[in-house]
Write a protein that holds these residues in place. Structure first.
Motif, PDB file in Angstrom:
ATOM      1  N   SER A   1      -0.608   9.636   8.572  1.00 62.52           N
ATOM      2  CA  SER A   1      -0.734   8.319   9.205  1.00 62.52           C
ATOM      3  C   SER A   1       0.061   8.233  10.498  1.00 62.52           C
ATOM      4  O   SER A   1      -0.124   7.303  11.287  1.00 62.52           O
ATOM      5  CB  SER A   1      -0.236   7.231   8.242  1.00 62.52           C
TER       6      SER A   1
ATOM      7  N   ALA B   1       3.314   7.876   3.063  1.00 70.10           N
ATOM      8  CA  ALA B   1       2.803   6.791   3.897  1.00 70.10           C
ATOM      9  C   ALA B   1       3.707   6.554   5.098  1.00 70.10           C
ATOM     10  O   ALA B   1       3.241   6.113   6.154  1.00 70.10           O
ATOM     11  CB  ALA B   1       2.682   5.510   3.074  1.00 70.10           C
TER      12      ALA B   1
ATOM     13  N   GLY C   1       0.107   4.857  -2.477  1.00 73.51           N
ATOM     14  CA  GLY C   1      -0.134   5.116  -1.060  1.00 73.51           C
ATOM     15  C   GLY C   1       0.690   6.247  -0.489  1.00 73.51           C
ATOM     16  O   GLY C   1       0.607   6.539   0.695  1.00 73.51           O
TER      17      GLY C   1
ATOM     18  N   ARG D   1       0.831  -1.209   0.000  1.00 71.86           N
ATOM     19  CA  ARG D   1       0.000   0.000   0.000  1.00 71.86           C
ATOM     20  C   ARG D   1       0.861   1.252   0.000  1.00 71.86           C
ATOM     21  O   ARG D   1       0.441   2.319  -0.473  1.00 71.86           O
ATOM     22  CB  ARG D   1      -0.898   0.019   1.232  1.00 71.86           C
TER      23      ARG D   1
END
Length: 725
Positions: A551, A527, A243, A238
């Protein structure tokens, strides 16, 4: 000795290791690997050539083609770069069976049988993680040492009595330890084959939250950080597939140059690597903040909070009505119209992008209120948009803003700064005020970054409008052509009518031919972010990084004992202040780089200032004691060493008067962080530096040496004594 065709090129001193009983299985495996490599290189070359010959296409088709060309090019570059030395070593399962060979990438034969297991795969974990306390199902492990594409040494570790009895090449001195003393080069050495169990456990740790890799000099923190970036991109697709990818942030340009080869050697060429200053365009010209008091004020995370009220002053709706005369009627723009339009953008929309939304909303509100059959809404809207008084009032209330102008105003207009940062005392406002608002320093960059994020690029909306206008013109032109072809189509089935279909209309518009605005590659979001030498970051700099990582998935690498301005509290406390709550700490305590002779001298230096410093234990000795010399002997010592050592690098640290040449570098302790050299000459070694900064500078400088350290004392009677800076 083995034959010239063998991948083994063992010197006479290791002739016993060339016994066929020890290497025949390996030679057969390498023959199969060579055949597979040749086949894959040929296949990838053919596919790449086919892709390049294929029509470029449009839209998504063109994008897919470009991505495939990039993927195949990167794959070929990796295959051609390494050859057989893609193989790191092998492991033999305790339950029996054939050895499992571990490589930089996975590789199979023509029948799909695995020849190499990718080092990041779960099946490869025991190769790095097995210890005598926990063999992880292995009976033995073999690691290769390559040079020039051939094996010049290998060493075995056995975990069971059966493996010992079956024959293994065991060294009196671990070949791994011996390899640590190998000569350094301008780039970080390839150490993938020698990753140790404690390092591998950190590399493979989950990506959730912030993982702190805490360790002293020489513990392999940087190695762990870079290999972790490559591992996460492989283990968590991902991250790579739309991502956001991985960003690596290092302490200096010298550091970036030093590690530039590591990620490509692991097959990862798409990782962004930069310094904190690179995140802002002004970082290229910013100088160091000369006043430590000003630097401290700007480092405070609260200072960035001044940006929001500074922008809000330019988003206040007018309270005065505006009369607009149109060919049909006079229109009054009320205070309510202004307020409703100014409240229309979604929260979080950058100021400059929201401006067009506010304008369109304002025109719509007015046009809708006067919509009737005699006054077409679209004509009224166009008239309103062309009214100079309305446009002037709107521009005054919601202007396009540049981040540099906004921050410059804070430093040059004290009343503006007081209003936007009311917590500042009067003397602090005076300290921050300067005559030249755009004389940027590194301490300004977090505010510039926050302002740019809040404002957005003032040219984005303009470029988007220009692109849409170009596409609209293209559609109109092709619609005219379709009309002509349909009108003149005399075929029985009216074939030209297909041009009216939605698919045909879209395919006839060449979006790829109208360039889209190029996004800032470092704007994010990412990410995962890897931060090396993180102990030096200020609260304001942490905010720059966290804005790019929603994140909160980070690898934080550092050593509290190497923080030049001190490091209060624990990593958990420090990162909580920056806004990170999910924090885990993994410590590295073994020094693989610095010989024990040097650490014996360096440890007291840092302990005097920081008694609880995380000083690692060296695993090797160079046999060369640390020595002292006079500053005047610097050049003679250096030239003699360079003449005696045809390989390796040297660095003079703390002497700005030294001019680098050849394999001899010059650096400050701050710039030397993260680097390593065979020989270090430390100037000003007897200077009476005091405090944390002096101790850290000296400790860092000493521990850059992998083989030899010379402390240069001032000449007798010299008055300009410099401490290492």
């Amino acid at each position: 000795m083995t034959t010239a065709l063998s991948p083994f090129a063992l010197p006479d001193s290791r002739a016993a290791k060339a016994d066929a009983a020890l290497i025949a299985r390996d030679e057969a495996q390498f023959a199969a690997i060579a055949a597979s490599l040749a086949r894959q290189i040929a296949d990838a070359s053919d596919r790449l050539e086919a892709q390049r010959r294929a029509p470029a296409g449009q839209g998504q088709k063109a994008l897919d083609r470009d991505l495939e060309i990039h993927r195949l090019t990167a794959r070929l570059r990796l295959l051609r770069r390494f050859g057989l030395d893609l193989c790191l070593g092998r492991m033999v399962p305790a339950e029996g069976g054939d050895p499992v060979y571990i490589g930089r990438i996975g590789l199979s034969d023509a029948d799909g049988e695995p020849l190499l297991v990718d080092w990041r795969a779960r099946a490869a974990e025991p190769f790095f993680g097995a210890t005598h306390a926990d063999p992880m199902g292995l009976s033995s492990r073999r690691r290769y040492r390559w040079s020039g594409g051939r094996i010049v040494d290998y060493w075995d570790e056995v975990f069971t009595a059966d493996a010992l009895e079956s024959g293994a090449a065991l060294d009196d001195q671990s070949a791994f330890i011996a390899s640590l003393g190998a000569s350094r080069s301008p780039h970080m050495r390839d150490v993938l084959a020698t990753i140790q169990a404690d390092q591998d456990a950190i590399i493979r740790a989950p990506s959730t939250g912030a993982l702190v890799v805490d360790g002293g000099p020489g513990t392999g923190k940087t190695v762990v950080a870079l290999h972790r970036a490559a591992y996460l991109l492989h283990a968590e697709p991902r991250m790579a597939r739309g991502g956001g990818g991985v960003l690596v942030v290092g302490p200096s340009r010298a550091y970036l140059d030093y590690v530039s080869d590591v990620l490509p050697s692991l097959g990862e060429e798409g990782v962004r690597v930069c310094t904190v200053d690179d995140l802002v365009v002004e970082g290229a010209i910013a100088r160091a903040e000369p006043d430590p008091r000003v630097a401290s004020l700007k480092a405070d995370g609260r200072m960035v909070q001044a940006i929001e009220p500074a922008v809000r002053l330019y988003e206040e709706p007018p309270v005065d009505e505006v009369l607009v005369e149109t060919p049909w009627t006079d229109v009054v723009v009320t205070a309510d119209d202004w307020a409703d339009a100014f409240a229309s953008p979604e929260p979080g929309t950058p100021h400059n992008e929201a401006r067009d939304q506010v304008w369109e909303t304002l025109l719509g509100l007015i046009a809708d209120r006067h919509d009737d059959e005699e006054v077409p809404a679209d004509l009224l809207r166009r008239a309103l948009a062309q009214d100079r008084d309305l446009a002037t009032a709107f521009t005054r209330a919601w202007p396009r803003l540049e981040a540099a102008d906004l921050v410059s105003d804070l430093w040059t207009v004290p009343a503006y700064l007081r209003r936007c940062a009311p917590w500042l005392a009067d003397d602090e406002v005076r300290l921050l005020t300067r005559a030249d608002g755009v004389a940027w320093t590194s301490a300004d960059l977090p505010l510039l970054d926050a302002a740019r994020m809040r404002l957005g690029d003032p040219g984005t909306a303009r470029r988007a409008r220009e692109r849409e206008a170009a596409l609209s013109a293209q559609r109109a032109y092709r619609e005219d052509i379709a009309d002509y072809l349909i009108a003149n189509d005399d075929s029985e089935m009216g074939v030209a009518m297909i041009l009216r279909g939605d698919d045909a209309r879209e395919s006839l518009v060449d979006e790829a031919g109208v360039p889209a605005p190029e996004p800032d590659a470092l704007i994010g979001p990412f990410a995962h972010i890897v931060v090396d030498e993180a102990q030096e970051l200020t609260d304001a700099q942490w905010q720059m990084l966290l804005r790019r990582c929603p994140s909160r998935s980070l690898t934080v690498v550092g050593d509290r004992a190497q923080a030049r301005h001190g490091f209060l509290g624990s990593w958990e406390e420090r990162l909580a202040r920056a806004g990170l709550r999910d924090v885990r700490v993994a410590s590295l305590t073994v020094n693989y780089r610095t010989p024990s002779e040097i650490m014996a001298v360096a440890e007291p230096v840092i302990r005097a200032a920081l008694p609880d410093a995380n000083v690692p234990v060296s695993v090797r000795s160079s046999g060369i004691p640390v020595r002292r010399a006079r500053a005047g002997e610097r050049d003679a010592i250096l030239e003699r060493w360079l003449a005696e050592h045809v390989e390796g690098t040297a660095c003079v640290i703390g002497d700005p008067g030294f001019r680098p040449h050849g394999r001899a570098r010059s650096a400050t302790p701050e710039d030397a962080k993260g680097l390593e050299f065979d020989l270090v000459l430390l100037a000003g070694a007897d200077a009476p530096g005091e405090g944390i900064e002096a101790a850290v500078d000296r400790y860092v400088a000493m521990t850059r040496a992998t083989r030899e350290l010379v402390l240069l004392d001032a000449e007798p009677g010299e008055t300009d004594v410099r401490r290492p800076r």
